[in-house]
Design a protein around this motif. Structure first.
Motif, mmCIF file in Angstrom:
data_model
loop_
_atom_site.group_PDB
_atom_site.id
_atom_site.type_symbol
_atom_site.label_atom_id
_atom_site.label_comp_id
_atom_site.label_asym_id
_atom_site.label_seq_id
_atom_site.Cartn_x
_atom_site.Cartn_y
_atom_site.Cartn_z
ATOM 1 N N VAL A 29 -28.936 33.885 -4.317
ATOM 2 C CA VAL A 29 -29.209 32.461 -4.164
ATOM 3 C C VAL A 29 -29.587 31.655 -6.348
ATOM 4 O O VAL A 29 -29.803 32.359 -6.765
ATOM 5 C CB VAL A 29 -29.650 31.382 -3.479
ATOM 6 N N TRP A 30 -29.152 30.415 -6.670
ATOM 7 C CA TRP A 30 -29.721 29.740 -7.768
ATOM 8 C C TRP A 30 -30.508 28.989 -8.158
ATOM 9 O O TRP A 30 -30.201 27.472 -6.778
ATOM 10 C CB TRP A 30 -28.165 29.854 -9.014
ATOM 11 N N VAL A 31 -32.081 28.608 -8.486
ATOM 12 C CA VAL A 31 -32.213 27.414 -7.941
ATOM 13 C C VAL A 31 -32.531 26.790 -9.446
ATOM 14 O O VAL A 31 -32.391 27.182 -11.146
ATOM 15 C CB VAL A 31 -34.551 27.998 -8.673
ATOM 16 N N LYS A 32 -32.413 25.282 -9.563
ATOM 17 C CA LYS A 32 -32.213 24.574 -11.393
ATOM 18 C C LYS A 32 -33.225 23.661 -10.719
ATOM 19 O O LYS A 32 -33.461 22.629 -10.157
ATOM 20 C CB LYS A 32 -30.641 23.968 -10.695
ATOM 21 N N LYS A 33 -34.111 23.746 -11.932
ATOM 22 C CA LYS A 33 -35.054 22.849 -12.164
ATOM 23 C C LYS A 33 -34.760 21.695 -12.807
ATOM 24 O O LYS A 33 -33.987 21.249 -13.356
ATOM 25 C CB LYS A 33 -36.409 23.004 -13.208
ATOM 26 N N ALA A 34 -35.370 20.257 -12.047
ATOM 27 C CA ALA A 34 -35.266 18.939 -13.053
ATOM 28 C C ALA A 34 -35.303 18.703 -13.943
ATOM 29 O O ALA A 34 -36.188 19.915 -14.769
ATOM 30 C CB ALA A 34 -36.533 17.913 -12.347
ATOM 31 N N ASP A 92 -38.497 16.647 -4.764
ATOM 32 C CA ASP A 92 -37.854 16.309 -6.670
ATOM 33 C C ASP A 92 -37.887 17.085 -7.597
ATOM 34 O O ASP A 92 -37.397 16.735 -8.656
ATOM 35 C CB ASP A 92 -39.072 15.358 -6.477
ATOM 36 N N GLU A 93 -38.747 17.805 -7.231
ATOM 37 C CA GLU A 93 -38.993 19.161 -8.705
ATOM 38 C C GLU A 93 -37.585 20.442 -8.958
ATOM 39 O O GLU A 93 -37.231 20.382 -10.176
ATOM 40 C CB GLU A 93 -39.942 19.953 -8.315
ATOM 41 N N PHE A 94 -36.811 20.891 -7.976
ATOM 42 C CA PHE A 94 -35.211 21.508 -7.972
ATOM 43 C C PHE A 94 -34.765 21.165 -7.223
ATOM 44 O O PHE A 94 -34.715 21.008 -5.981
ATOM 45 C CB PHE A 94 -35.530 23.019 -7.954
ATOM 46 N N PHE A 95 -33.498 22.125 -6.510
ATOM 47 C CA PHE A 95 -33.299 22.254 -5.817
ATOM 48 C C PHE A 95 -32.265 23.908 -6.018
ATOM 49 O O PHE A 95 -32.107 23.864 -6.809
ATOM 50 C CB PHE A 95 -31.494 21.206 -5.922
ATOM 51 N N ILE A 96 -31.502 23.855 -4.516
ATOM 52 C CA ILE A 96 -30.613 25.332 -4.719
ATOM 53 C C ILE A 96 -29.737 26.083 -4.214
ATOM 54 O O ILE A 96 -29.127 24.512 -3.423
ATOM 55 C CB ILE A 96 -31.879 26.260 -3.725
ATOM 56 N N LEU A 97 -29.563 26.260 -5.073
ATOM 57 C CA LEU A 97 -27.284 26.562 -4.290
ATOM 58 C C LEU A 97 -27.363 27.917 -4.126
ATOM 59 O O LEU A 97 -27.942 28.987 -4.762
ATOM 60 C CB LEU A 97 -26.737 26.236 -6.382
ATOM 61 N N GLU A 98 -25.956 28.329 -3.682
ATOM 62 C CA GLU A 98 -25.589 29.467 -3.302
ATOM 63 C C GLU A 98 -25.397 30.379 -4.452
ATOM 64 O O GLU A 98 -24.435 29.318 -5.412
ATOM 65 C CB GLU A 98 -24.720 28.972 -2.287
ATOM 66 N N ASP A 99 -24.713 31.480 -4.946
ATOM 67 C CA ASP A 99 -24.048 32.206 -5.976
ATOM 68 C C ASP A 99 -22.799 32.251 -5.443
ATOM 69 O O ASP A 99 -22.345 31.931 -4.654
ATOM 70 C CB ASP A 99 -24.619 33.565 -5.706
ATOM 71 N N CYS A 100 -22.009 31.429 -6.726
ATOM 72 C CA CYS A 100 -20.259 31.329 -6.811
ATOM 73 C C CYS A 100 -19.602 31.996 -7.526
ATOM 74 O O CYS A 100 -18.804 31.743 -7.951
ATOM 75 C CB CYS A 100 -20.351 30.101 -7.033
ATOM 76 N N GLY A 101 -20.761 33.519 -8.462
ATOM 77 C CA GLY A 101 -20.128 34.583 -8.820
ATOM 78 C C GLY A 101 -20.067 34.133 -10.278
ATOM 79 O O GLY A 101 -21.757 33.676 -10.676
ATOM 80 N N TYR A 149 -16.616 32.296 -10.977
ATOM 81 C CA TYR A 149 -15.418 32.536 -10.164
ATOM 82 C C TYR A 149 -16.041 33.951 -9.599
ATOM 83 O O TYR A 149 -16.358 34.799 -10.182
ATOM 84 C CB TYR A 149 -13.888 33.422 -11.234
ATOM 85 N N LYS A 150 -15.808 32.943 -8.538
ATOM 86 C CA LYS A 150 -15.598 35.018 -7.525
ATOM 87 C C LYS A 150 -14.926 35.237 -6.390
ATOM 88 O O LYS A 150 -14.134 33.807 -5.588
ATOM 89 C CB LYS A 150 -17.088 34.419 -6.484
ATOM 90 N N GLU A 151 -14.348 36.201 -6.111
ATOM 91 C CA GLU A 151 -12.826 36.831 -5.305
ATOM 92 C C GLU A 151 -11.670 35.413 -5.320
ATOM 93 O O GLU A 151 -11.459 35.589 -4.050
ATOM 94 C CB GLU A 151 -13.426 36.906 -3.487
ATOM 95 N N GLY A 152 -11.219 35.822 -6.559
ATOM 96 C CA GLY A 152 -10.496 34.925 -6.415
ATOM 97 C C GLY A 152 -9.994 33.732 -6.627
ATOM 98 O O GLY A 152 -9.047 32.749 -6.014
#
Ligand SMILES: Nc1ncnc2c1ncn2[C@@H]1O[C@H](COP(=O)(O)OP(=O)(O)OP(=O)(O)O)[C@@H](O)[C@H]1O
Ligand SMILES: [Mg+2]
Length: 254
Positions: A29-34, A92-101, A149-152
């Motif tokens: 997963v990806w963490v992105k800080k504010a 308010d400080e960060f959010f988490i995203l699923e990995d997309c390649g 890009y992930k799996e086409g």
């Protein structure tokens, strides 16, 4: 078992950058800080002197506002069927995203990329950009590095930038410009067919005025293009700058 939130908080304390990946339950997963968005005073000055669409200053937002904006836009994209990462968590400080390649730039910048592979990614990218625009939306940072890009399939990421009082068509035109400019950085052994890319985008979006707008923009920097073609000057230009002018010479002739 630690929650995803707890794990992200621990990693955030150690993290050296505002965006990083981590493993959670065998998934990346990806963490992105504010982080606030703003354009510098110098940037705004340049925009006054050269009123080019790529230089439109972004809206100033606090970190908290940026998180609210980017996560809402990711959700909106997904509602409209535009592939982009799922927001797994936010505060308010960060959010988490699923990995997309991997980001597409890492594929298409390669020196040894074949024409076949290059156009495979480019076609997918153009379709994705056109889909965003056909839904009455804009990306805001449409450089190749802000698509993965992930799996086409291609996903749109990094939707943090917003603008005030700029018409949608201008923001979409800015997307196209940022996209084309990002392609000039490729190290591929062959020249890119920008005409093909532009035609394909027009075919998908029906934006027939695009060529005229690009041509007009190139004409505004005619003098710089002229200078860049003088042999002595050209020999001093770096690869990226040469790539930039190669694109603009083509735009002038559209
Ligand atoms: N959901 C994701 N899936 C895969 N990779 C990701 C994801 N989110 C971010 N990345 C990777 O992290 C990089 C930086 O992410 P992002 O573009 O969102 O941050 P940024 O700091 O705003 O970038 P920029 O330098 O363009 O301003 C991306 O180019 C990509 O390689
Ligand atoms: Mg980015």
């Amino acid at each position: 078992m630690k929650s995803l939130e707890t794990k992200a908080k621990e990693e955030l304390r150690k993290a050296k950058s505002d965006i990083f990946s981590l493993e959670y339950q065998n998934k990346k997963v990806w963490v992105k800080k504010a982080r606030g968005t703003f354009s510098s005073a110098l940037h705004k000055f340049y925009y006054k002197v050269f009123p080019f669409e790529v230089l439109i200053p972004v809206e100033t937002k606090t970190g908290k506002e940026t998180i609210a904006f980017e996560t809402a836009k990711l959700d909106l994209f997904r509602e409209k069927g535009i592939l982009s990462p799922k927001v797994l968590f936010k505060n308010d400080e960060f959010f988490i995203l699923e990995d997309c390649g991997k980001n597409v730039n890492s594929y298409i910048r390669k020196r040894d990329i074949t024409q076949e592979k290059m156009y495979y990614y480019l076609n997918l990218l153009i379709v994705q950009l056109a889909l965003i625009h056909n839904n009455g939306l804009f990306h805001g940072g449409a450089q190749a590095r802000n698509f993965t890009y992930k799996e086409g399939v291609i996903y749109a990421i990094d939707l943090e930038d917003s603008f005030t009082n700029i018409p949608l068509e201008v923001l979409q035109f800015r997307d196209v410009l940022l996209f084309l400019l990002s392609l000039t950085k490729t190290r591929a052994s062959f020249d890119l067919d920008y005409n093909y890319i532009i035609e394909k985008y027009i075919e998908l979006t029906n934006k027939k005025e695009l060529k005229q707008s690009l041509k007009k923009l190139a004409n505004k920097i005619s003098f710089l293009i002229y200078l860049s073609q003088i042999k002595l000057i050209n020999s001093f230009l770096g690869r990226d700058v040469k790539g930039f002018f190669k694109l603009f010479i083509i735009l002038k002739k559209l």
